[in-house]
Design a protein around this motif. Structure first.
Motif, PDB file in Angstrom:
ATOM      1  N   LEU A   1       3.799  52.341  31.069  1.00 46.67           N
ATOM      2  CA  LEU A   1       3.594  53.756  31.324  1.00 46.67           C
ATOM      3  C   LEU A   1       4.808  54.432  31.952  1.00 46.67           C
ATOM      4  O   LEU A   1       4.821  55.631  32.140  1.00 46.67           O
ATOM      5  N   VAL A   2       5.826  53.663  32.246  1.00 47.29           N
ATOM      6  CA  VAL A   2       7.018  54.234  32.868  1.00 47.29           C
ATOM      7  C   VAL A   2       7.968  54.836  31.841  1.00 47.29           C
ATOM      8  O   VAL A   2       9.004  55.387  32.211  1.00 47.29           O
ATOM      9  N   HIS A   3       7.622  54.745  30.560  1.00 46.50           N
ATOM     10  CA  HIS A   3       8.486  55.264  29.504  1.00 46.50           C
ATOM     11  C   HIS A   3       7.945  56.544  28.861  1.00 46.50           C
ATOM     12  O   HIS A   3       8.436  56.978  27.838  1.00 46.50           O
ATOM     13  N   TYR A   6       8.279  63.354  29.740  1.00 51.39           N
ATOM     14  CA  TYR A   6       7.494  64.417  30.391  1.00 51.39           C
ATOM     15  C   TYR A   6       7.290  65.619  29.486  1.00 51.39           C
ATOM     16  O   TYR A   6       6.531  66.530  29.817  1.00 51.39           O
ATOM     17  N   LYS A  18       1.375  64.048  30.960  1.00 51.64           N
ATOM     18  CA  LYS A  18       0.982  63.753  32.335  1.00 51.64           C
ATOM     19  C   LYS A  18       1.524  62.386  32.712  1.00 51.64           C
ATOM     20  O   LYS A  18       1.395  61.428  31.952  1.00 51.64           O
ATOM     21  N   GLU A  19       2.110  62.333  33.866  1.00 54.19           N
ATOM     22  CA  GLU A  19       2.700  61.084  34.330  1.00 54.19           C
ATOM     23  C   GLU A  19       1.657  59.982  34.396  1.00 54.19           C
ATOM     24  O   GLU A  19       0.560  60.170  34.923  1.00 54.19           O
ATOM     25  N   GLY A  20       1.994  58.829  33.815  1.00 56.41           N
ATOM     26  CA  GLY A  20       1.108  57.668  33.863  1.00 56.41           C
ATOM     27  C   GLY A  20      -0.089  57.738  32.926  1.00 56.41           C
ATOM     28  O   GLY A  20      -0.938  56.862  32.948  1.00 56.41           O
ATOM     29  N   GLU A  21      -0.174  58.754  32.094  1.00 53.10           N
ATOM     30  CA  GLU A  21      -1.330  58.922  31.198  1.00 53.10           C
ATOM     31  C   GLU A  21      -0.891  58.757  29.751  1.00 53.10           C
ATOM     32  O   GLU A  21      -0.188  59.593  29.202  1.00 53.10           O
ATOM     33  N   LYS A  22      -1.304  57.675  29.144  1.00 55.02           N
ATOM     34  CA  LYS A  22      -0.981  57.389  27.753  1.00 55.02           C
ATOM     35  C   LYS A  22      -2.094  57.971  26.892  1.00 55.02           C
ATOM     36  O   LYS A  22      -3.256  57.617  27.045  1.00 55.02           O
ATOM     37  N   THR A  48      12.090  60.774  30.928  1.00 50.51           N
ATOM     38  CA  THR A  48      10.812  60.305  31.468  1.00 50.51           C
ATOM     39  C   THR A  48      10.637  60.795  32.906  1.00 50.51           C
ATOM     40  O   THR A  48      11.546  61.372  33.498  1.00 50.51           O
ATOM     41  N   ASN A  50      10.435  58.899  35.363  1.00 49.90           N
ATOM     42  CA  ASN A  50      11.367  58.058  36.118  1.00 49.90           C
ATOM     43  C   ASN A  50      12.661  58.031  35.325  1.00 49.90           C
ATOM     44  O   ASN A  50      12.750  57.381  34.286  1.00 49.90           O
TER      45      ASN A  50
END
Length: 80
Positions: A1-3, A6, A18-22, A48, A50
């Protein structure tokens, strides 16, 4: 999920993720965009959440219809 990027961009539109939402994102074209996209279009991603990780997309599905169903010839005449 870090890839996860945004933002996804097609034409002049951006869709924020949304960050962390696949998840799936739908990007339906307007008639004008569909005419402009013939025969190809570009889907861009941002960085991303990150910045040390490159953006990755694991799958893209493109749905289309026949030019006759879309009324391509008529719409093309209207543009010219």
């Amino acid at each position: 999920l870090v890839h996860i990027p945004y933002e996804l961009r097609v034409f002049d539109r951006a869709v924020e993720t949304k960050e962390g939402e696949k998840r799936w994102y739908s990007l339906p074209f307007t008639d004008a965009e569909a005419m402009q996209a013939h025969p190809k279009f570009t889907l861009s991603t941002s960085g991303t959440f990150n910045a040390t990780n490159p953006p990755l997309i694991d799958q893209i599905e493109v749905y289309g219809m026949r030019k006759s169903q879309f009324g391509f010839a008529e719409k093309q005449r209207d543009i010219q």
